[in-house]
Design a protein around this motif. Structure first.
Motif, PDB file in Angstrom:
ATOM      1  N   SER A  52       0.897  -1.102  -0.005  1.00  0.00           N
ATOM      2  CA  SER A  52       0.084  -0.069   0.028  1.00  0.00           C
ATOM      3  C   SER A  52       0.873   1.233  -0.113  1.00  0.00           C
ATOM      4  O   SER A  52       1.799   1.350   0.938  1.00  0.00           O
ATOM      5  CB  SER A  52      -0.800  -0.040   1.111  1.00  0.00           C
ATOM      6  N   GLU A  54      -0.167   4.389   0.500  1.00  0.00           N
ATOM      7  CA  GLU A  54      -1.026   5.405   1.122  1.00  0.00           C
ATOM      8  C   GLU A  54      -0.037   5.818   2.366  1.00  0.00           C
ATOM      9  O   GLU A  54       0.979   5.239   2.731  1.00  0.00           O
ATOM     10  CB  GLU A  54      -2.072   4.651   2.148  1.00  0.00           C
ATOM     11  N   LEU A  55       0.050   7.108   2.571  1.00  0.00           N
ATOM     12  CA  LEU A  55       1.059   7.675   3.421  1.00  0.00           C
ATOM     13  C   LEU A  55       0.938   7.077   4.827  1.00  0.00           C
ATOM     14  O   LEU A  55       2.127   7.143   5.182  1.00  0.00           O
ATOM     15  CB  LEU A  55       0.744   9.369   3.418  1.00  0.00           C
ATOM     16  N   ALA A  56      -0.096   6.887   5.203  1.00  0.00           N
ATOM     17  CA  ALA A  56      -0.201   6.364   6.607  1.00  0.00           C
ATOM     18  C   ALA A  56       0.481   4.930   6.506  1.00  0.00           C
ATOM     19  O   ALA A  56       1.259   4.811   7.629  1.00  0.00           O
ATOM     20  CB  ALA A  56      -1.722   6.221   7.211  1.00  0.00           C
ATOM     21  N   ASN A  57       0.220   4.150   5.679  1.00  0.00           N
ATOM     22  CA  ASN A  57       0.953   2.822   5.785  1.00  0.00           C
ATOM     23  C   ASN A  57       2.565   3.116   5.528  1.00  0.00           C
ATOM     24  O   ASN A  57       3.164   2.371   6.249  1.00  0.00           O
ATOM     25  CB  ASN A  57       0.402   2.054   4.567  1.00  0.00           C
ATOM     26  N   PRO A 112      -1.644  -4.394   4.798  1.00  0.00           N
ATOM     27  CA  PRO A 112      -0.868  -3.303   4.934  1.00  0.00           C
ATOM     28  C   PRO A 112      -0.756  -3.203   6.624  1.00  0.00           C
ATOM     29  O   PRO A 112      -1.812  -3.810   7.539  1.00  0.00           O
ATOM     30  CB  PRO A 112      -1.954  -1.840   4.437  1.00  0.00           C
ATOM     31  N   THR A 114      -1.434  -0.920   8.584  1.00  0.00           N
ATOM     32  CA  THR A 114      -2.281   0.133   9.087  1.00  0.00           C
ATOM     33  C   THR A 114      -3.649  -0.571   8.921  1.00  0.00           C
ATOM     34  O   THR A 114      -4.733   0.096   9.121  1.00  0.00           O
ATOM     35  CB  THR A 114      -2.514   1.346   8.088  1.00  0.00           C
TER      36      THR A 114
END
Length: 538
Positions: A52, A54-57, A112, A114
């Protein structure tokens, strides 16, 4: 240490020069393993970026990966483990339990890191901060003469006179295990939801349940507990029967952790023995370890399905006797449709309202705290100022509730333990959602600490950490020949130090562990050790 044991099987046959050569080979194996794990962490981090973007992941994976390499490299240095065995294990366990296990398990599951988290950036930021802080505190502790003097004083003035460093015989370990298993069954089976506040006999039995792991220490006692030179016999048939007994009790209690903790205790103790050079990795043992690793997915799969069956049977545990609960769990285990239906339901729930789904394997999920930390941090971030005030008030009440019932009734008669029978996870969920208390949702001392104390929690965390380091290392002793020996109590409590040494359900529970639970455990162990000397099983 004085006692019955020695090296368990075959090491005595080597001469001193041969043993030293084997230990050097052990050291090379350990070095290679450390590099291998560090590379595996880096690979998991990179794979997470592929899973992933995604920035958070990406942030969570990089944060968990970098701090994981830092903490793992620091804590697995053999000389550090030899010198500060339990305290080093506490720091390593905190890292693995809170984030590193999540990184590796979720990567192997191709999910992920997250997945199903509510506040991943805040969670991994806080965890990285505390993990680096824990390493810094441990380095300070190891360098401080005052801290080492405190550890030595506890060893010499308290633990040594109590006989804590004497090696228990096999017979004593069996007595401890059988008493612990009986207590585990009696206290928890067929007693769902019962209140036993103020019942001293009941609490005594509850304290004994943690000693059920004792017989499993017999095969490894020669490598960690006994001085070199002797030999300890192992009755594998009796241990196999006892293993079946502990599994039955786990099913009767509907507790995944009861059996899993026994396995984890043996694995951690064996890993320690290898790292410090007491368990020599000969070619024969290396082959056996390799075979064990290769076939491990088979029992792991069986235990995973059994854990799922326990989760399914949990809905009916208040209506069934312990015997019927065991039979129901076994029936469910052989019902493949029920297991698959539960797994499918978990996937659906993960996309809906709140749930505790994070790790697919229900057995491994018991040892990964990331989801619980994240949820409680998310609840803490959602609190209003009024909610934060109520959380502080509850924290004070929970500290008062640690007092014995007669003392509590004298100083705070308005507080009733039965009326405050809920977890911190329960209370934070109540403050945010208004749900009823009493569900015993898993809380987090990390979220609780920052909500109640703000940035001052870093100071409180340091106090807890240094106190745990001092007491934990006092449970091990270095002999004149340089060998490090753990007390049997250190091995019995090793999973508690590993998983809950630096975090728990709430700050109040952490206080209770240090000022009440640990001293009580020491006292119970000493009583059982001295009372079982000379007592035969037949």
């Amino acid at each position: 240490m004085i006692g019955s044991g020695g090296l368990a099987s075959g090491d005595v046959a080597f001469g001193r020069g041969s043993v030293q050569g084997q230990r050097r080979r052990n050291s090379r194996y350990v070095t290679q393993a450390r590099w291998g794990v560090a590379i595996a962490i880096l690979l998991c981090t990179a794979i997470q970026l592929a899973i992933s973007l995604e920035l958070a992941n990406m942030f969570g994976a990089v944060s968990a990966g970098l701090t994981g390499i830092l903490v793992f490299s620091y804590c697995t240095k053999p000389s550090r483990i030899e010198r500060h065995t339990i305290s080093t294990l506490v720091v390593l366990g905190f890292q693995i339990h809170s984030s590193l296990a999540a990184l590796m398990v979720q990567t192997f599951a191709w999910k992920p890191i997250t997945f199903n988290l509510e506040a991943p950036v805040a969670t991994f930021s806080v965890l990285a901060l505390l993990q680096i802080w824990a390493v810094a505190l441990h380095w300070f502790y190891a360098q401080s003469r005052l801290m080492q003097a405190a550890t030595g004083t506890i060893r010499q003035r308290i633990f040594a006179p109590l006989g804590l460093y004497r090696s228990p015989t096999n017979r004593q370990l069996w007595w401890m295990g059988l008493l612990g298993s009986f207590a585990s069954w009696y206290v928890h089976a067929d007693r769902w939801g019962e209140d036993n506040f103020g019942d001293i006999a009941f609490k005594l039995l509850a304290g004994l349940s943690q000693f059920s792991v004792a017989p499993f220490l017999i095969p490894i006692a020669g490598y960690l507990i006994d001085p070199p030179g002797g030999k300890r016999s192992v009755n594998w048939l009796a241990l196999s029967a006892y293993c079946a007994l502990t599994l039955y009790i786990a099913l009767a209690r509907n507790s995944r952790g009861v059996f899993a903790v026994n396995v984890l205790t043996v694995l951690i103790c064996l890993a320690l023995a290898v790292v410090i050079g007491r368990f020599i990795l000969t070619r024969r043992r290396g082959i056996w370890l390799a075979v064990t690793v290769v076939i491990s997915p088979i029992p792991a799969g069986i235990l995973s399905d059994l854990a799922t069956a326990m989760v399914i049977a949990r809905d009916d545990r208040s209506d069934l006797s312990s015997q019927d609960l065991v039979l129901s769990t076994i029936d469910t285990y052989f019902d493949r449709e029920a297991l698959q239906s539960r797994q499918e339901m978990d996937r659906i729930l993960a996309e809906g309202s709140y749930n505790e789904i994070y790790i697919d394997n229900p057995l491994l999920a018991r040892f990964v705290a990331t989801k619980y930390i994240d949820h409680n941090i998310a609840l803490g971030l959602s609190l209003s100022q009024t909610g934060e005030g109520l959380a502080r008030e509850n924290a004070v009440n929970q500290l008062l509730l640690l007092l014995p019932t007669p003392v509590l009734n004298f100083f705070a008669p308005e507080l009733e333990k039965s009326g405050n029978a809920f977890s911190s996870g329960d209370y934070y969920n109540f403050l945010v959602t208004g749900d009823e208390l009493g569900g015993y949702r898993t809380g987090s001392s990390i979220a609780d600490g920052f909500v109640v104390l703000g940035s001052f929690y870093l100071v409180v965390f340091a106090i807890f950490a240094l106190a745990t380091f001092i007491v934990g290392d006092a449970l091990a002793i270095r002999m004149r020949d340089g060998h490090v020996l753990l007390s049997a109590l250190a091995c019995i409590c090793i999973v508690r130090f590993f998983m809950n040494g630096l975090m728990d359900e709430s700050v109040a529970v952490q206080v209770g562990n240090l000022v009440r639970a640990l001293p009580q455990t020491v006292l119970l162990y000493v009583l059982m050790f001295w009372l079982t000397r000379g007592v035969k099983l037949r």
